[in-house]
Scaffold this active site. Structure first.
Site, PDB file in Angstrom:
ATOM      1  CG  ASN A 136      16.120  11.985  42.518  1.00  0.00           C
ATOM      2  OD1 ASN A 136      16.532  11.078  43.230  1.00  0.00           O
ATOM      3  ND2 ASN A 136      15.825  13.194  42.970  1.00  0.00           N
ATOM      4  CE  LYS A 190      12.463  13.169  44.230  1.00  0.00           C
ATOM      5  NZ  LYS A 190      11.555  14.257  44.499  1.00  0.00           N
ATOM      6  CG  HIS A 216      16.777  17.077  45.173  1.00  0.00           C
ATOM      7  ND1 HIS A 216      15.672  17.277  45.970  1.00  0.00           N
ATOM      8  CD2 HIS A 216      16.308  16.636  43.980  1.00  0.00           C
ATOM      9  CE1 HIS A 216      14.585  16.964  45.278  1.00  0.00           C
ATOM     10  NE2 HIS A 216      14.949  16.571  44.077  1.00  0.00           N
ATOM     11  CD  GLU A 228      12.770  15.619  47.579  1.00  0.00           C
ATOM     12  OE1 GLU A 228      13.496  14.613  47.442  1.00  0.00           O
ATOM     13  OE2 GLU A 228      11.762  15.831  46.878  1.00  0.00           O
ATOM     14  CD  GLU A 278      14.736  18.790  40.433  1.00  0.00           C
ATOM     15  OE1 GLU A 278      14.211  17.906  39.765  1.00  0.00           O
ATOM     16  OE2 GLU A 278      15.126  18.628  41.591  1.00  0.00           O
ATOM     17  N   GLY A 281       6.966  16.754  42.755  1.00  0.00           N
ATOM     18  CA  GLY A 281       6.020  15.784  43.316  1.00  0.00           C
ATOM     19  C   GLY A 281       4.603  16.303  43.466  1.00  0.00           C
ATOM     20  CB  SER A 302       5.320  17.617  38.101  1.00  0.00           C
ATOM     21  OG  SER A 302       5.094  17.622  39.502  1.00  0.00           O
TER      22      SER A 302
END
Ligand code: PGA
Length: 252
Positions: free
Chosen positions: A12, A14, A98, A100, A169, A175, A214
């Site tokens: 991904n 992003k 996701h 985000e 996730e 991250g 991660s």
């Protein structure tokens, strides 16, 4: 019980990828062509790069995915891109829900579910993301939260006749360099598998459940060996061809 056939490693990107990305994609294509890994490899670049990426990766066996899409195929929706357009640009997968998107764009399970329907209608395979926040983990609500997200975001129709994937996730692992313990990952994936079995029967047994948050070359092998982990959704480490190649190879 049957298990998902091949591990699935999804990168991904992003909102990254202009500087040097196509060179990294070229390097990745070379290694995949040479090594023919056991894993299915999918790269999800920003939408504007889909077309160029499909040329850069052609012939190496990797597939492309989008990072989001609208739920309709056309109409007056300024700034949106439809599932049909993503497919036209070369995508065969799409990441939906996701964290985000859930956090920064307020996407609730109901929104994710209609996008899943739209994506499947356009022939895309959805990768539906779920995962708890740190507060939810500290309150002891992990299994309850992720079971509700799977139930709310993965609609019975049309998924009961089409392939899809779930990505677990934990928001606090994305991250950050922080990764749940193997036991925590196994517990979450086991709970997701139970929900999938209850809702989708035999198809739930073979639906890939990816871990994301991660994943790096140094921890990929250990994570990918955990029960009910059928692959990985990789953010930062997918931007470097060599790191990503090592993760792909860890999935044998
Ligand atoms: P990360 O991102 O690998 O950089 O933690 C994973 C993701 O958000 O899909």
């Amino acid at each position: 019980m049957p298990t998902p056939a091949r591990p699935l490693i999804v990168g991904n990107w992003k909102m990254n990828g202009l500087s040097g990305a196509l060179a990294e994609a070229g390097k990745l294509a070379e290694t995949l062509t040479r090594d023919r890994p056991a894993a299915i490899v999918v790269i999800c670049p920003p939408a504007t790069l889909l077309d160029r990426m499909s040329k850069a990766l052609s012939g190496c066996g990797a597939a492309l995915g989008a990072q989001d899409c609208h739920f309709l195929n056309r109409g007056a929706f300024t700034g949106e891109i439809s599932p049909e357009m993503m497919a036209d640009a070369g995508a065969s997968y799409v990441i939906l829900g996701h964290s985000e998107r859930r956090i920064f764009h307020g996407e609730a399970d109901e929104v994710v579910a209609v996008k899943v329907r739209g994506a499947v209608r356009a022939g895309l395979t959805p990768i539906i993301c779920v995962g708890e926040t740190l507060d939810e983990r500290e309150e002891g609500r992990v299994l309850e939260v992720i079971a509700a997200q799977v139930t709310g975001s993965a609609p019975l129709k049309p998924l009961s006749s089409k392939p899809f994937c779930i990505a677990y996730e934990p928001c606090w692992a994305i991250g950050t360099g922080r990764v749940p313990t193997a036991a925590q990952i196994a517990q979450a994936h086991g709970a997701i598998r139970q929900v999938l079995l209850q809702r989708f029967g035999g198809q739930g047994a073979v639906t890939p459940i990816l871990y994301g948050g991660s994943v790096k070359p140094a921890n990929a092998r250990e994570i990918l060996r955990i029960g009910d982990v059928d692959g990985a959704l990789v953010g930062g480490a997918s931007l470097n061809a060599d790191d990503f190649r090592q993760i792909v190879h860890a999935a044998q």
